[in-house]
Design a protein around this motif. Sequence first.
Motif, PDB file in Angstrom:
ATOM      1  N   SER A  45       0.831  -1.193   0.000  1.00  0.00           N
ATOM      2  CA  SER A  45       0.000   0.000   0.000  1.00  0.00           C
ATOM      3  C   SER A  45       0.871   1.252   0.000  1.00  0.00           C
ATOM      4  O   SER A  45       1.981   1.241   0.537  1.00  0.00           O
ATOM      5  N   THR A  47       2.014   4.707   1.470  1.00  0.00           N
ATOM      6  CA  THR A  47       2.018   5.237   2.829  1.00  0.00           C
ATOM      7  C   THR A  47       2.441   6.700   2.808  1.00  0.00           C
ATOM      8  O   THR A  47       3.049   7.163   1.841  1.00  0.00           O
ATOM      9  N   GLN A  91      -9.783  -0.270   9.699  1.00  0.00           N
ATOM     10  CA  GLN A  91      -8.408  -0.548  10.112  1.00  0.00           C
ATOM     11  C   GLN A  91      -8.232  -0.364  11.612  1.00  0.00           C
ATOM     12  O   GLN A  91      -7.519  -1.112  12.269  1.00  0.00           O
ATOM     13  N   GLU A 119      -5.993  -1.896  -2.757  1.00  0.00           N
ATOM     14  CA  GLU A 119      -5.206  -1.934  -1.524  1.00  0.00           C
ATOM     15  C   GLU A 119      -6.026  -2.426  -0.330  1.00  0.00           C
ATOM     16  O   GLU A 119      -5.558  -3.249   0.458  1.00  0.00           O
ATOM     17  N   GLU A 120      -7.237  -1.930  -0.187  1.00  0.00           N
ATOM     18  CA  GLU A 120      -8.028  -2.233   1.002  1.00  0.00           C
ATOM     19  C   GLU A 120      -8.906  -3.475   0.855  1.00  0.00           C
ATOM     20  O   GLU A 120      -9.104  -4.214   1.827  1.00  0.00           O
ATOM     21  N   GLU A 163      -3.579  -5.030   2.085  1.00  0.00           N
ATOM     22  CA  GLU A 163      -4.029  -4.908   3.473  1.00  0.00           C
ATOM     23  C   GLU A 163      -4.770  -6.149   3.967  1.00  0.00           C
ATOM     24  O   GLU A 163      -5.587  -6.079   4.887  1.00  0.00           O
ATOM     25  N   ARG A 167      -7.251  -6.289   7.391  1.00  0.00           N
ATOM     26  CA  ARG A 167      -8.672  -6.087   7.086  1.00  0.00           C
ATOM     27  C   ARG A 167      -9.339  -7.410   6.719  1.00  0.00           C
ATOM     28  O   ARG A 167      -8.723  -8.289   6.124  1.00  0.00           O
TER      29      ARG A 167
END
Length: 207
Positions: A45, A47, A91, A119-120, A163, A167
């Motif tokens: 991801s 940052t 998160q 990503e999530e 992630e 998650r």
Amino acid sequence: MTGFSVSLFVSNLSNVASYLSPIFENIPSTKVVPAQIEKVVSLVSRTGRDLQRYDNAGYRQVVGCVPYRYKKQEVNGIETQEIQVLLVSAQKGKGMLFPKGGWETDESMEEAALRETIEEAGVTGELEEKLGKWQYKSKRHSIIHDGYMFALLVSQEFERWPEAEIRQRRWVSLDEAREVCQNWWMREALEAFINLKCVADDDESGN
């Protein structure tokens, strides 16, 4: 190793290099490493907020998606298609929400929406209509955000994603999504999605 042996070894090595050089020159350089790099990047991801977009009022720009799919089911012998949406766990804290994150200066809004969803939530697909814009205040940083949401028809669901360790993701019905989605503005985005998709489906079916 004697001086003669070293000289012979260097000479042979030079000949081999001369022989292989044309072969390497004919191999497209762009196809040697990028495939490996792409696998690494796809699991990482972004940052930091060095590239984060803010508007003239200082509002942080955030973008995300309502990922959805059509799930076939049979009711009383009749096959129908139910719309399901994908939620991810927050998160920090409890609750479920739709994937979203910061829109950065080196990407378009659409690119940011797709990136954040990968990503999530670990899915991607066809980015569709923009569902709207909402303003909300961050609970952690007391910053006003402009949140934009898109509909995303999912075509790929990855087993590993950036992630995945922090998650959980879950496909749910529209009614369940209304109940478990923790953010008020995301629930409004969900209603915008339902009004858009369900009305469109009813029009197509002639109801």
